[in-house]
Design a protein around this motif. Sequence first.
Motif, short mmCIF file in Angstrom:
data_model
loop_
_atom_site.label_atom_id
_atom_site.label_comp_id
_atom_site.label_asym_id
_atom_site.label_seq_id
_atom_site.Cartn_x
_atom_site.Cartn_y
_atom_site.Cartn_z
N THR A 72 -2.94 -19.56 -4.29
CA THR A 72 -2.11 -20.04 -5.62
C THR A 72 -2.02 -18.79 -6.59
O THR A 72 -1.72 -19.02 -7.80
CB THR A 72 -2.88 -21.23 -6.16
N CYS A 73 -2.22 -17.45 -6.09
CA CYS A 73 -1.75 -16.38 -7.04
C CYS A 73 -0.96 -15.45 -6.22
O CYS A 73 -0.82 -15.66 -4.85
CB CYS A 73 -3.03 -15.63 -7.22
N ALA A 74 -0.34 -14.54 -6.88
CA ALA A 74 0.84 -13.58 -6.24
C ALA A 74 0.60 -12.30 -6.89
O ALA A 74 0.40 -12.18 -8.19
CB ALA A 74 2.02 -13.93 -6.24
N VAL A 75 0.84 -11.25 -6.09
CA VAL A 75 1.02 -9.86 -6.74
C VAL A 75 2.41 -9.48 -6.19
O VAL A 75 2.97 -9.92 -5.18
CB VAL A 75 -0.16 -8.71 -6.44
N ALA A 76 2.99 -8.50 -7.03
CA ALA A 76 4.28 -7.73 -6.74
C ALA A 76 3.95 -6.38 -6.75
O ALA A 76 3.30 -5.85 -7.71
CB ALA A 76 5.43 -8.09 -7.63
N THR A 77 4.27 -5.72 -5.69
CA THR A 77 4.31 -4.35 -5.49
C THR A 77 5.50 -3.48 -5.35
O THR A 77 6.44 -3.95 -4.75
CB THR A 77 2.99 -3.98 -4.30
N ASN A 78 5.41 -2.41 -5.97
CA ASN A 78 6.69 -1.35 -5.40
C ASN A 78 6.49 -0.79 -4.02
O ASN A 78 5.39 -1.04 -3.47
CB ASN A 78 6.87 -0.48 -6.58
N GLU A 79 7.48 0.33 -3.78
CA GLU A 79 7.19 0.73 -2.62
C GLU A 79 5.76 1.83 -1.91
O GLU A 79 5.47 1.94 -1.16
CB GLU A 79 8.38 1.45 -2.02
N GLU A 80 5.51 2.14 -3.32
CA GLU A 80 4.22 2.91 -3.08
C GLU A 80 3.04 2.21 -3.24
O GLU A 80 2.02 2.48 -3.09
CB GLU A 80 4.20 3.81 -4.61
N GLY A 81 3.13 0.73 -3.21
CA GLY A 81 1.81 -0.18 -3.42
C GLY A 81 1.28 -0.37 -4.63
O GLY A 81 0.67 -1.13 -4.82
N GLU A 82 1.99 0.23 -5.60
CA GLU A 82 1.52 -0.13 -6.97
C GLU A 82 1.64 -1.59 -7.45
O GLU A 82 2.69 -2.23 -7.28
CB GLU A 82 1.95 0.57 -8.13
N ILE A 83 0.66 -2.15 -8.12
CA ILE A 83 0.97 -3.73 -8.41
C ILE A 83 1.43 -3.55 -9.68
O ILE A 83 1.13 -3.11 -10.79
CB ILE A 83 -0.65 -4.24 -8.88
N VAL A 84 2.84 -4.18 -9.57
CA VAL A 84 3.71 -4.31 -10.87
C VAL A 84 3.80 -5.51 -11.68
O VAL A 84 4.53 -5.68 -12.50
CB VAL A 84 5.06 -3.63 -10.69
N GLY A 85 3.15 -6.83 -10.72
CA GLY A 85 3.43 -7.99 -11.20
C GLY A 85 2.39 -8.85 -10.64
O GLY A 85 1.62 -8.51 -9.43
N PHE A 86 1.81 -10.01 -11.34
CA PHE A 86 0.61 -10.79 -10.99
C PHE A 86 0.93 -12.00 -11.65
O PHE A 86 1.13 -12.26 -13.04
CB PHE A 86 -0.64 -10.12 -11.32
N VAL A 87 0.60 -13.01 -11.01
CA VAL A 87 0.47 -14.38 -11.40
C VAL A 87 -0.63 -15.10 -10.95
O VAL A 87 -1.08 -14.83 -9.63
CB VAL A 87 1.75 -15.43 -11.11
N SER A 88 -1.73 -15.84 -11.74
CA SER A 88 -2.60 -16.69 -11.16
C SER A 88 -2.68 -17.96 -11.62
O SER A 88 -1.95 -18.17 -12.71
CB SER A 88 -3.87 -15.89 -11.71
N GLY A 89 -3.09 -18.82 -10.96
CA GLY A 89 -3.56 -20.13 -11.16
C GLY A 89 -4.15 -20.81 -10.27
O GLY A 89 -4.60 -20.37 -9.14
N TYR A 90 -4.16 -22.08 -10.19
CA TYR A 90 -4.74 -23.26 -9.25
C TYR A 90 -4.19 -24.50 -9.32
O TYR A 90 -3.72 -24.91 -10.34
CB TYR A 90 -6.43 -23.13 -9.68
N VAL A 91 -4.48 -25.30 -8.34
CA VAL A 91 -4.03 -26.93 -8.09
C VAL A 91 -5.25 -27.44 -8.95
O VAL A 91 -6.53 -27.08 -8.69
CB VAL A 91 -3.69 -27.30 -6.85
N LYS A 92 -5.00 -28.19 -9.91
CA LYS A 92 -6.05 -29.18 -10.70
C LYS A 92 -6.84 -29.98 -9.72
O LYS A 92 -6.15 -30.93 -9.30
CB LYS A 92 -5.30 -29.68 -11.96
#
Length: 192
Positions: A72-92
Amino acid sequence: MNVTTQPFTPSADLARPSVADAVVGSDASPLFIRKPNPDDGWGIYELVKSCPPLDVNSAYAYLLLATQFRDTCAVATNEEGEIVGFVSGYVKSNAPDTYFLWQVAVGEKARGTGLARRLVAAVMSRPELEDVHHLETTITPDNQASWGLFRRLADRWQAPLNSREYFSTDQLGGEHDPENLVRIGPFDTRRI
């Protein structure tokens, strides 16, 4: 007592995705959206630290999100593998048709690309969330970027957006702005 030794696969190996959920951005600067893994914990922590006014949690909390809540989470990385985005959450657990979004962070290098919306859409489109028809989050009254994101999501998903005060300044220790509970839905997951 007999102890049987069976092959053991570390959770870190089980958590490694083989492909991205989505590739977004331009051909010259692609961004890869995927489920997080344990190696992402520190990068998520550093990203959130660079994104005020987000509250920064411990590196341990981000490791837990990257492992125990990875579906229920996701990361976004660029081509170098650097994390440039993140979302976190959960199903209640008390409302299995509702996803509670905890944090969205987009680093400076990826701002203005629509990445926050795409991160949320990537998570909401996963088979694990097929029964979810509401999204909830909390937003402080002055966080215009977050209000804009969630209004755009509600418009895109053709779903109502409602809000009310959820945590008061007093409940948050007197030094934090109040948090409004924002609810989008119901929505049809096919519109995401």
